[in-house]
Design an enzyme around this catalytic site. Structure first.
Site, PDB file in Angstrom:
ATOM      1  N   ASN A   5     -14.498  -2.747  14.040  1.00 49.26           N
ATOM      2  CA  ASN A   5     -14.400  -1.529  13.467  1.00 49.26           C
ATOM      3  C   ASN A   5     -13.960  -1.048  12.226  1.00 49.26           C
ATOM      4  OD1 ASN A   5     -12.089  -0.017  14.740  1.00 49.26           O
ATOM      5  ND2 ASN A   5     -13.088  -1.051  16.139  1.00 49.26           N
ATOM      6  N   HIS A   6     -13.879  -0.172  11.972  1.00 46.07           N
ATOM      7  CA  HIS A   6     -13.353   0.947  10.388  1.00 46.07           C
ATOM      8  C   HIS A   6     -11.489   1.125  10.671  1.00 46.07           C
ATOM      9  CE1 HIS A   6     -16.458  -0.378   8.503  1.00 46.07           C
ATOM     10  NE2 HIS A   6     -17.721   0.648   8.940  1.00 46.07           N
TER      11      HIS A   6
END
Ligand code: PMT
Length: 201
Positions: A5-6
């Protein structure tokens, strides 16, 4: 190629810095790509959720407050390939990856009874308060801090955040501001809400 994920680590590092500024001895267990931390912070780098689980449990002795900010994956790919998966060889337009559950690290910290206070974050996209309240109960956390990760101006990989701190005696909403300012408010409120437990240390 991997599934992730970011998360930038900025919210976690801001909390670590705010704790350091209040005189705490701080350790950070960080996933990949998290920027360097202050040299007074003990830093452990991990790549996978399993590595994070093991590192956390090796460093729980004498921990007064455990704060789980990491966006740990709930599932991992069952069979990690060490060679490139060649499209020509799979010949399947609908490739599937089998995922298996990762340990719930923060729930395992609660179960171990090794940390004084256990505080988590909740990344939600809808019904945020409702889901966060039940997540706090389900995982047995002392408090939870919820942010809406569907809003790209806050949460994952942004400079700002907007959170609600949910604890046994109430809830406080902190409107959008820098992750550093959010961390300062959270640490002040954690110290005030849990002063009795922390004084016993
Ligand atoms: O890193 P930034 O770019 O600054 O972004 C910050 C953030 C958006 C990542 C952060 O504010 C945040 O929301 N962190 C929690 C992300 C998350 O995994 O939330 P969750 O609701 O899926 O999990 C609830 C809690 O369980 C969290 O404390 C999480 O650390 C923990 N968890 C989750 C999965 C797992 N396998 N083990 C865990 O311990």
């Amino acid at each position: 190629r991997y599934i992730s994920n970011h998360s930038s680590g900025l919210q976690g590092l801001s909390i670590a810095n705010a704790a350091l500024a209040r005189g705490a001895k701080v350790s950070v267990i960080a996933g990949p790509r998290v920027p360097e931390s202050n040299s007074s912070i003990k830093r452990l780098n991990v790549t996978t959720a399993l590595e994070m689980h093991d590192a956390v449990h090796q460093h729980l002795d004498g921990v007064d407050v455990f704060i789980g900010v990491a966006a740990v994956a709930d599932y991992r790919v069952e069979a990690i390939k060490d060679k490139k998966i060649k499209r020509a060889e799979t010949q399947d337009p609908n490739m599937s990856l089998r995922l298996v559950e990762n340990p719930d690290i923060i729930a395992s910290v609660v179960a171990s009874k090794s940390a004084g206070l256990v505080i988590g974050f909740a990344a939600e996209t809808h019904n945020s308060l409702e889901y966060a309240r039940s997540k706090r109960q389900r995982k047995g956390l002392d408090a939870i801090i919820v942010n809406d990760v569907s809003d790209h101006d806050i949460g994952f990989n942004s400079q700002d955040n907007e959170v609600t701190f949910i604890h046994p005696n109430g809830e406080t909403r902190y409107p959008r501001q820098s992750k550093g300012q959010i961390a300062e408010h959270l640490l002040d409120e954690i110290i005030s809400v849990f002063s009795k437990q922390l004084d016993k240390k």
